[in-house]
Design an enzyme around this catalytic site. Structure first.
Site, mmCIF file in Angstrom:
data_model
loop_
_atom_site.group_PDB
_atom_site.id
_atom_site.type_symbol
_atom_site.label_atom_id
_atom_site.label_comp_id
_atom_site.label_asym_id
_atom_site.label_seq_id
_atom_site.Cartn_x
_atom_site.Cartn_y
_atom_site.Cartn_z
ATOM 1 N N HIS A 185 0.784 -1.248 0.077
ATOM 2 C CA HIS A 185 -0.182 -0.066 0.016
ATOM 3 C C HIS A 185 0.648 1.175 -0.073
ATOM 4 O O HIS A 185 0.702 2.252 0.928
ATOM 5 C CB HIS A 185 -0.918 -0.017 1.137
ATOM 6 C CG HIS A 185 -1.817 -0.998 1.271
ATOM 7 N ND1 HIS A 185 -2.414 -1.434 2.527
ATOM 8 C CD2 HIS A 185 -2.493 -1.836 0.299
ATOM 9 C CE1 HIS A 185 -3.203 -2.656 2.221
ATOM 10 N NE2 HIS A 185 -3.209 -2.661 1.036
HETATM 11 C C1 LIG Z 1 0.206 -7.268 -5.153
HETATM 12 C C2 LIG Z 1 -0.548 -5.809 -4.361
HETATM 13 C C3 LIG Z 1 -1.655 -6.429 -3.765
HETATM 14 C C4 LIG Z 1 -2.753 -5.678 -3.526
HETATM 15 N N1 LIG Z 1 -3.763 -5.785 -2.745
HETATM 16 C C5 LIG Z 1 -4.647 -4.960 -2.323
HETATM 17 C C6 LIG Z 1 -5.956 -5.377 -1.634
HETATM 18 O O1 LIG Z 1 -6.236 -6.430 -1.425
HETATM 19 N N2 LIG Z 1 -6.940 -4.385 -1.321
HETATM 20 C C7 LIG Z 1 -6.472 -2.965 -1.475
HETATM 21 O O2 LIG Z 1 -7.550 -2.134 -1.139
HETATM 22 N N3 LIG Z 1 -5.575 -2.767 -2.204
HETATM 23 C C8 LIG Z 1 -4.508 -3.453 -2.531
HETATM 24 N N4 LIG Z 1 -3.410 -3.030 -3.033
HETATM 25 C C9 LIG Z 1 -3.283 -1.650 -3.287
HETATM 26 C C10 LIG Z 1 -3.978 -0.827 -4.597
HETATM 27 O O3 LIG Z 1 -3.814 -1.754 -5.684
HETATM 28 C C11 LIG Z 1 -3.385 0.328 -4.858
HETATM 29 O O4 LIG Z 1 -3.228 1.002 -3.382
HETATM 30 C C12 LIG Z 1 -3.847 1.262 -5.803
HETATM 31 O O5 LIG Z 1 -3.828 0.340 -6.934
HETATM 32 C C13 LIG Z 1 -3.111 2.474 -6.059
HETATM 33 O O6 LIG Z 1 -3.930 3.096 -7.251
HETATM 34 P P1 LIG Z 1 -3.165 4.192 -7.983
HETATM 35 O O7 LIG Z 1 -4.118 4.746 -8.815
HETATM 36 O O8 LIG Z 1 -2.461 5.239 -7.223
HETATM 37 O O9 LIG Z 1 -1.705 3.392 -8.666
HETATM 38 P P2 LIG Z 1 -2.043 2.249 -9.640
HETATM 39 O O10 LIG Z 1 -3.158 1.337 -9.548
HETATM 40 O O11 LIG Z 1 -0.477 1.672 -9.618
HETATM 41 O O12 LIG Z 1 -2.019 2.759 -11.050
HETATM 42 C C14 LIG Z 1 -0.879 3.563 -11.829
HETATM 43 C C15 LIG Z 1 -1.110 3.373 -13.174
HETATM 44 O O13 LIG Z 1 -0.013 4.106 -13.845
HETATM 45 C C16 LIG Z 1 0.394 3.225 -14.886
HETATM 46 N N5 LIG Z 1 1.944 3.992 -15.154
HETATM 47 C C17 LIG Z 1 2.987 3.981 -14.579
HETATM 48 N N6 LIG Z 1 4.052 4.602 -15.128
HETATM 49 C C18 LIG Z 1 3.718 5.063 -16.213
HETATM 50 C C19 LIG Z 1 4.108 6.006 -17.256
HETATM 51 N N7 LIG Z 1 5.372 6.302 -17.265
HETATM 52 N N8 LIG Z 1 3.230 6.312 -18.256
HETATM 53 C C20 LIG Z 1 1.852 5.774 -18.339
HETATM 54 N N9 LIG Z 1 1.534 4.907 -17.365
HETATM 55 C C21 LIG Z 1 2.235 4.648 -16.411
HETATM 56 C C22 LIG Z 1 0.452 1.912 -14.504
HETATM 57 O O14 LIG Z 1 0.469 1.031 -15.518
HETATM 58 C C23 LIG Z 1 -0.625 1.807 -13.672
HETATM 59 O O15 LIG Z 1 -1.893 1.515 -14.506
HETATM 60 C C24 LIG Z 1 -2.512 -4.099 -3.536
HETATM 61 C C25 LIG Z 1 -1.295 -3.879 -4.435
HETATM 62 C C26 LIG Z 1 -0.402 -4.784 -4.801
HETATM 63 C C27 LIG Z 1 0.635 -4.309 -5.670
#
Ligand SMILES: Cc1cc2nc3c(=O)[nH]c(=O)nc-3n(C[C@H](O)[C@H](O)[C@H](O)COP(=O)(O)OP(=O)(O)OC[C@H]3O[C@@H](n4cnc5c(N)ncnc54)[C@H](O)[C@@H]3O)c2cc1C
Length: 245
Positions: A185
């Site tokens: 997280h």
């Molecule tokens: C293994 C794992 C298990 C998890 N389990 C849970 C759970 O059970 N419950 C829960 O609530 N949370 C869970 N989480 C946490 C949750 O997935 C994250 O907190 C959430 O996805 C964060 O969202 P975000 O939009 O900030 O980032 P992300 O979902 O990481 O989205 C970032 C996006 O940006 C894209 N990106 C990155 N760099 C670039 C670039 N240079 N150019 C264009 N695009 C780019 C990536 O491809 C991705 O699609 C888990 C995380 C992991 C890794």
């Protein structure tokens, strides 16, 4: 992406030869994550049944200190052995795990570029257990999980506690450090706020440039006290609402 675009701590960017567009010292700082210990292992009587659904369906929030306003401990059960690479060879396959977690960490890490090349590796310092308060809270969480694991409610499952077992204080500290893992997280490296380390304002606009917002888990000033996926979705929904209005 902000750092590569020249938006971040000026000194760090200049060192890498990246022209500074906005000096925003908070970009990449304030990194937070929930810590999950992998974990208190119990050998099961007989065979370990196949996990149901995701194998981790029970979680609990608790306070390491009753004076706290909100819980800082979130522990989970894993219906399988769950150990770090350092400890895995000591764990038999027919184990279930009570994993103590810390969800109000005091430690802060950081993310830095190592080069102006977009394909270069990042330097990520999670700084887990960087503050003694986190160590103390997790030691209490270990005790709490061991009390639960030794309770009558688990009697029909429990054959023996495999790990950490009886240890002195130094031994328990060693187990804590060896079993430290991520809850997956990580957040907060572009925090929303109005102080010098804030990166976005309350409308999610990046300070010092126009037409640029951040809408993801990195804007959380502090990590939420529970799993981060739903809060990340909420931030996205809120960003859409702000822009449409
Ligand atoms: C293994 C794992 C298990 C998890 N389990 C849970 C759970 O059970 N419950 C829960 O609530 N949370 C869970 N989480 C946490 C949750 O997935 C994250 O907190 C959430 O996805 C964060 O969202 P975000 O939009 O900030 O980032 P992300 O979902 O990481 O989205 C970032 C996006 O940006 C894209 N990106 C990155 N760099 C670039 C670039 N240079 N150019 C264009 N695009 C780019 C990536 O491809 C991705 O699609 C888990 C995380 C992991 C890794």
């Amino acid at each position: 992406m902000l750092l590569l675009s020249g938006i971040g701590p000026a000194e760090d960017l200049q060192r890498l030869g990246i022209p500074v567009v906005v000096n925003l010292p908070g970009v990449g700082r304030n990194l937070q994550d929930h810590v999950l210990l992998a974990g208190i292992q119990y050998e099961v009587q007989g065979d370990l049944p196949a996990p149901k659904n995701n194998g981790g369906e029970s979680t609990m929030w608790w306070k390491s200190d009753p004076k706290l306003l909100c819980p800082d401990i979130q522990s989970v059960i894993a219906e399988f052995p769950f150990a770090t690479l350092e400890l895995a060879d000591q764990v038999p396959p027919n184990c279930y795990t009570l994993a103590p977690g810390l969800v109000r960490p005091a430690s802060r890490g950081q993310v830095k570029l190592t080069s102006s090349e977009p394909t270069a590796d990042l330097e990520i310092d999670m700084n887990y257990l960087g503050r003694d308060a986190d160590v103390q809270a997790l030691l209490l969480a270990i005790d709490m999980c061991r009390d639960m694991g030794a309770s009558a409610a688990f009697k029909e499952w429990r054959k023996r506690e495999v790990m950490p077992g009886k240890r002195d204080k130094a031994g328990m500290l060693e187990f804590l450090r060896m079993s430290t893992s991520s809850f997956f997280h990580p957040t907060s490296t572009c925090k929303m706020g109005s102080d010098d380390m804030a990166v976005v304002d309350p409308q999610l606009r990046v300070y010092g440039v126009s037409g640029l917002r951040v809408a993801d888990a990195s804007i959380m000033p502090t990590v939420t006290t529970g799993n981060t996926n739903a809060p990340a979705v909420l931030i996205g929904e809120k960003a859409a609402e702000i822009m449409l209005s």
